[in-house]
Design a protein around this motif. Structure first.
Motif, PDB file in Angstrom:
ATOM      1  N   ASP A   1       0.903  -1.341  -0.324  1.00 20.76           N
ATOM      2  CA  ASP A   1       0.359   0.345   0.178  1.00 20.76           C
ATOM      3  C   ASP A   1       1.051   1.768  -0.259  1.00 20.76           C
ATOM      4  O   ASP A   1       0.198   2.424  -0.605  1.00 20.76           O
ATOM      5  CB  ASP A   1      -0.859  -0.319   1.401  1.00 20.76           C
ATOM      6  N   GLN A   2       2.183   0.868  -0.306  1.00 21.59           N
ATOM      7  CA  GLN A   2       2.735   2.131   0.248  1.00 21.59           C
ATOM      8  C   GLN A   2       3.008   2.990  -1.454  1.00 21.59           C
ATOM      9  O   GLN A   2       2.995   1.565  -1.842  1.00 21.59           O
ATOM     10  CB  GLN A   2       4.325   2.338   0.835  1.00 21.59           C
ATOM     11  N   THR A   3       3.525   4.412  -1.435  1.00 18.36           N
ATOM     12  CA  THR A   3       3.931   4.504  -2.884  1.00 18.36           C
ATOM     13  C   THR A   3       5.544   4.356  -2.643  1.00 18.36           C
ATOM     14  O   THR A   3       6.348   4.616  -2.395  1.00 18.36           O
ATOM     15  CB  THR A   3       3.568   6.381  -2.874  1.00 18.36           C
ATOM     16  N   ILE A   4       5.911   4.088  -4.233  1.00 19.05           N
ATOM     17  CA  ILE A   4       7.171   2.948  -4.537  1.00 19.05           C
ATOM     18  C   ILE A   4       7.711   4.500  -5.178  1.00 19.05           C
ATOM     19  O   ILE A   4       6.893   4.958  -6.622  1.00 19.05           O
ATOM     20  CB  ILE A   4       7.016   2.022  -4.775  1.00 19.05           C
ATOM     21  N   PHE A   5       8.850   4.693  -5.370  1.00 14.17           N
ATOM     22  CA  PHE A   5      10.050   5.472  -6.302  1.00 14.17           C
ATOM     23  C   PHE A   5      10.822   4.601  -7.184  1.00 14.17           C
ATOM     24  O   PHE A   5      11.773   3.511  -6.525  1.00 14.17           O
ATOM     25  CB  PHE A   5       9.916   6.721  -6.214  1.00 14.17           C
ATOM     26  N   ALA A   6      11.470   4.313  -8.483  1.00 11.44           N
ATOM     27  CA  ALA A   6      12.726   4.011  -8.752  1.00 11.44           C
ATOM     28  C   ALA A   6      13.353   4.808  -9.905  1.00 11.44           C
ATOM     29  O   ALA A   6      12.334   5.703 -10.901  1.00 11.44           O
ATOM     30  CB  ALA A   6      12.883   2.692  -8.912  1.00 11.44           C
ATOM     31  N   LEU A   7      14.587   4.370  -9.614  1.00  8.86           N
ATOM     32  CA  LEU A   7      15.114   4.996 -11.992  1.00  8.86           C
ATOM     33  C   LEU A   7      14.304   3.963 -12.198  1.00  8.86           C
ATOM     34  O   LEU A   7      15.106   2.358 -12.961  1.00  8.86           O
ATOM     35  CB  LEU A   7      16.443   5.490 -11.024  1.00  8.86           C
ATOM     36  N   SER A   8      14.133   4.451 -13.329  1.00 12.80           N
ATOM     37  CA  SER A   8      13.685   3.364 -14.958  1.00 12.80           C
ATOM     38  C   SER A   8      14.317   3.849 -16.253  1.00 12.80           C
ATOM     39  O   SER A   8      13.811   3.003 -17.043  1.00 12.80           O
ATOM     40  CB  SER A   8      11.854   3.576 -14.698  1.00 12.80           C
ATOM     41  N   SER A   9      15.160   3.998 -15.969  1.00  9.31           N
ATOM     42  CA  SER A   9      16.480   4.257 -17.381  1.00  9.31           C
ATOM     43  C   SER A   9      17.161   4.282 -16.578  1.00  9.31           C
ATOM     44  O   SER A   9      17.336   3.368 -15.406  1.00  9.31           O
ATOM     45  CB  SER A   9      16.441   5.702 -17.684  1.00  9.31           C
TER      46      SER A   9
ATOM     47  N   ARG B   1      10.136   7.259 -11.393  1.00  8.27           N
ATOM     48  CA  ARG B   1       9.092   6.739 -11.742  1.00  8.27           C
ATOM     49  C   ARG B   1       8.570   5.966 -10.854  1.00  8.27           C
ATOM     50  O   ARG B   1       9.635   5.856  -9.542  1.00  8.27           O
ATOM     51  CB  ARG B   1       8.587   5.638 -12.673  1.00  8.27           C
ATOM     52  N   VAL B   2       7.477   7.093 -10.667  1.00  7.13           N
ATOM     53  CA  VAL B   2       6.723   7.096  -8.749  1.00  7.13           C
ATOM     54  C   VAL B   2       5.410   6.421  -9.040  1.00  7.13           C
ATOM     55  O   VAL B   2       4.508   6.619 -10.151  1.00  7.13           O
ATOM     56  CB  VAL B   2       6.116   8.961  -8.384  1.00  7.13           C
ATOM     57  N   SER B   3       4.709   5.323  -8.496  1.00  9.67           N
ATOM     58  CA  SER B   3       3.790   4.644  -8.203  1.00  9.67           C
ATOM     59  C   SER B   3       2.688   4.340  -6.734  1.00  9.67           C
ATOM     60  O   SER B   3       3.506   3.986  -6.392  1.00  9.67           O
ATOM     61  CB  SER B   3       3.746   3.613  -8.811  1.00  9.67           C
ATOM     62  N   GLY B   4       1.912   4.705  -6.861  1.00  9.79           N
ATOM     63  CA  GLY B   4       1.080   4.529  -5.845  1.00  9.79           C
ATOM     64  C   GLY B   4      -0.490   5.330  -5.333  1.00  9.79           C
ATOM     65  O   GLY B   4      -0.302   6.530  -6.002  1.00  9.79           O
ATOM     66  N   ALA B   5      -0.540   5.559  -4.505  1.00  9.50           N
ATOM     67  CA  ALA B   5      -1.461   6.500  -3.763  1.00  9.50           C
ATOM     68  C   ALA B   5      -1.307   7.608  -3.876  1.00  9.50           C
ATOM     69  O   ALA B   5      -1.931   8.820  -3.545  1.00  9.50           O
ATOM     70  CB  ALA B   5      -2.672   6.359  -2.312  1.00  9.50           C
ATOM     71  N   ARG B   6       0.188   8.102  -3.012  1.00 13.60           N
ATOM     72  CA  ARG B   6       0.385   9.481  -3.552  1.00 13.60           C
ATOM     73  C   ARG B   6       1.620   9.780  -4.364  1.00 13.60           C
ATOM     74  O   ARG B   6       2.037  11.196  -3.809  1.00 13.60           O
ATOM     75  CB  ARG B   6       1.427   9.568  -1.585  1.00 13.60           C
ATOM     76  N   ALA B   7       1.074   9.341  -5.360  1.00 14.83           N
ATOM     77  CA  ALA B   7       1.103   9.932  -6.403  1.00 14.83           C
ATOM     78  C   ALA B   7       1.355  11.440  -7.138  1.00 14.83           C
ATOM     79  O   ALA B   7       2.444  12.242  -7.150  1.00 14.83           O
ATOM     80  CB  ALA B   7       1.609   7.954  -7.835  1.00 14.83           C
ATOM     81  N   GLY B   8       0.210  11.535  -6.958  1.00 14.02           N
ATOM     82  CA  GLY B   8       0.202  12.790  -7.204  1.00 14.02           C
ATOM     83  C   GLY B   8       0.030  13.727  -6.323  1.00 14.02           C
ATOM     84  O   GLY B   8       0.577  14.951  -6.266  1.00 14.02           O
ATOM     85  N   GLU B   9      -0.381  13.831  -4.592  1.00 16.00           N
ATOM     86  CA  GLU B   9       0.554  14.898  -4.434  1.00 16.00           C
ATOM     87  C   GLU B   9       1.757  14.605  -4.344  1.00 16.00           C
ATOM     88  O   GLU B   9       2.152  16.271  -4.104  1.00 16.00           O
ATOM     89  CB  GLU B   9       0.233  13.769  -2.514  1.00 16.00           C
ATOM     90  N   ILE B  10       2.824  13.871  -4.291  1.00 10.22           N
ATOM     91  CA  ILE B  10       4.058  13.849  -4.351  1.00 10.22           C
ATOM     92  C   ILE B  10       4.957  15.214  -5.975  1.00 10.22           C
ATOM     93  O   ILE B  10       5.531  16.077  -5.342  1.00 10.22           O
ATOM     94  CB  ILE B  10       4.962  12.602  -4.906  1.00 10.22           C
ATOM     95  N   LEU B  11       3.534  14.609  -6.838  1.00 13.18           N
ATOM     96  CA  LEU B  11       4.015  15.566  -8.240  1.00 13.18           C
ATOM     97  C   LEU B  11       3.355  16.962  -7.964  1.00 13.18           C
ATOM     98  O   LEU B  11       4.237  17.743  -8.830  1.00 13.18           O
ATOM     99  CB  LEU B  11       3.734  14.806  -9.441  1.00 13.18           C
ATOM    100  N   SER B  12       2.620  17.320  -7.658  1.00 14.75           N
ATOM    101  CA  SER B  12       1.957  18.336  -7.025  1.00 14.75           C
ATOM    102  C   SER B  12       2.871  19.235  -6.356  1.00 14.75           C
ATOM    103  O   SER B  12       3.365  20.157  -6.481  1.00 14.75           O
ATOM    104  CB  SER B  12       0.383  18.285  -6.570  1.00 14.75           C
ATOM    105  N   SER B  13       4.069  18.681  -5.240  1.00 18.53           N
ATOM    106  CA  SER B  13       4.649  19.103  -4.845  1.00 18.53           C
ATOM    107  C   SER B  13       6.056  19.779  -4.574  1.00 18.53           C
ATOM    108  O   SER B  13       6.504  20.873  -4.576  1.00 18.53           O
ATOM    109  CB  SER B  13       4.663  17.997  -3.122  1.00 18.53           C
TER     110      SER B  13
END
Length: 444
Positions: free
Chosen positions: A5-13, A24-36
């Motif tokens: 259920d946690q939001t995850i991130f990683a270098l995808s290249s 790339r960031v995936s999870g419930a907080r992705a939108g909040e993180i992008l906005s911030s």
């Protein structure tokens, strides 16, 4: 909070430094993180330039960001992407900023793909195809993996499973209406016909040679022979680079040396082995033991000689091709190159140092690979797991056709549907998920 259920991130290249790196960031907080970090959420699936800032409003990079709201994303969750300049300092600052958000962490290997699987974005056969695509070394492996990723086997399995469920429904309806005279016969007859046709189709897939599995694993060709006959020189010629030490002194090669080759699109592992001879040196003895063992396990053995002695010292079922080296130095009559009636017998005369005869040997190796893998596209099955579950499905269908009572037939059909469900990863596969996704790289 559960890790899933946690939001995850990683270098995808690729590894830094790069011109551009994708995080790339995936999870419930992705939108909040992008906005911030980017001060806003751009329109979905539209690349937008933004100045990324950390929690202290310090600039990190002038970047491009994208927003993929779930479920229309790669993972089925909200996904944000940061396309930043690929320097190590930029990535370190961005990772630090991402880590500062609560319930947000670095992804584990294969976690993005696993979330896509768990959210129904792809089935297990497609995930395996993606893994094969990532690890493909040759063009033929790439094409086969791409076909699997596009659902080559998964689509078939879903269709088979649906037909089994339909047949099972007819059988169970016959059981429910068993006191209605001729109703059961009207229901069971078309069900048995459907089962028969389905069994024949799956049996045909299983009867195909294991060419797809072989293409995924590749061929193993062992170069063997007595000491100082030019094995390492031939290895370097095939690899087109210096991978093995070449020395006039016998016994230079003590261990097995491997190199991966792309042979006209076919994946081939070439093995250079220690010279096979009786020796008192314990280290060389171990090298000879390993040489015999690897050659016995190979798909093909090139036995090098430098005279007209054609006897080899290899035990095993693999074909052994006789290759006489150093024809440029030999006073003996040149050995006529050619193939026997089968791929199990061949004779070649070469000069590994000068290159004489190597084009003919390489052409023969390509022909042998084509004979093993087959021309054109491979079959549906690319892994032993898939073959095992299809065998279980076929066996259950066979029992259902031989069943005496409708209850037993229905139970066998449920077993067949369950096996196909496991093939797709939809039922009872938790024990293999960790193994499969652990093989992925971080960021996939």
């Amino acid at each position: 909070m559960h890790p899933r259920d946690q939001t995850i991130f990683a270098l995808s290249s690729g590894r830094p430094p790069n011109a551009i790196s994708v995080v790339r960031v995936s999870g419930a907080r992705a939108g909040e993180i992008l906005s911030s970090l980017a001060s806003r959420i751009p329109p979905p699936r539209r690349a937008t330039r933004a100045l990324i800032r950390d929690a202290n409003q310090q600039p990190i990079d002038d970047a491009v960001v994208l927003w993929f709201p779930g479920p229309k994303s790669a993972t089925g969750e909200d996904v944000a992407e940061f396309h930043v300049h690929g320097g190590r300092a930029v990535l370190a600052a961005l990772f630090a900023a991402l880590s500062s958000f609560e319930n947000t962490r670095a992804a584990e290997p294969g976690e993005f793909t696993r979330r896509a699987f768990e959210n129904g974005k792809l089935d297990l056969t497609e995930a395996e195809g993606l893994d094969d695509l990532i690890h493909a070394d040759t063009d033929r492996q790439r094409r086969q993996a791409l076909r699997q990723l596009k659902g080559l086997l998964g689509d078939k399995a879903r269709s088979w499973r649906q037909q089994i469920i339909e047949a099972s429904a007819l059988i169970e309806a016959g059981i429910d209406f068993s006191d209605e005279g001729d109703v059961p016969a009207e229901l069971i007859a078309p069900a048995r016909a459907k089962i028969q046709a389905l069994h024949e189709e799956i049996a045909e897939v299983l009867a195909a040679q294991r060419r797809s599995e072989r293409l995924r694993d590749g061929l193993v060709v062992a170069i063997a022979g007595l000491p100082n006959v030019g094995k390492s020189t031939l290895m370097n010629q095939l690899a087109r680079r210096e991978v093995a030490i070449v020395s006039p002194h016998a016994g230079t090669t003590r261990d097995v040396i491997e190199v991966q080759l792309d042979l006209d699109g076919y994946p081939v592992t070439v093995i250079d082995t220690a010279g096979i001879r009786a020796t008192e040196d314990p280290v060389e003895q171990e090298g000879v033991r390993r040489a015999r063992a690897r050659a016995a396990e190979a798909d093909l053995v090139l036995w090098l000689v430098e005279d007209d002695t054609h006897e080899h010292a290899i035990e095993g079922a693999a074909p052994v091709w006789m290759v006489r080296n150093k024809i440029d130095l030999s006073a003996l009559k040149p050995l006529a190159a050619g193939m026997g009636r089968t791929w199990g017998s061949a004779y070649f005369g070469i000069s590994a140092s000068r290159g004489d005869g190597l084009p003919e040997l390489m052409a023969a190796l390509v022909g042998y690979a084509e004979n093993v893998f087959g021309p054109g596209e491979g079959g549906l099955i690319s892994r032993e797991r898939q073959r095992t579950l299809l065998r279980e499905t076929a066996a259950s269908l066979q029992r259902s056709m031989e069943g005496k009572g409708e209850e037993l037939v229905a139970e066998d059909l449920r077993a067949a549907a369950h096996s196909l469900g496991r093939l797709l990863g939809r039922v009872d596969v938790e024990d293999i998920l960790d193994k499969i996704f652990r093989e992925f790289c971080i960021g996939k």
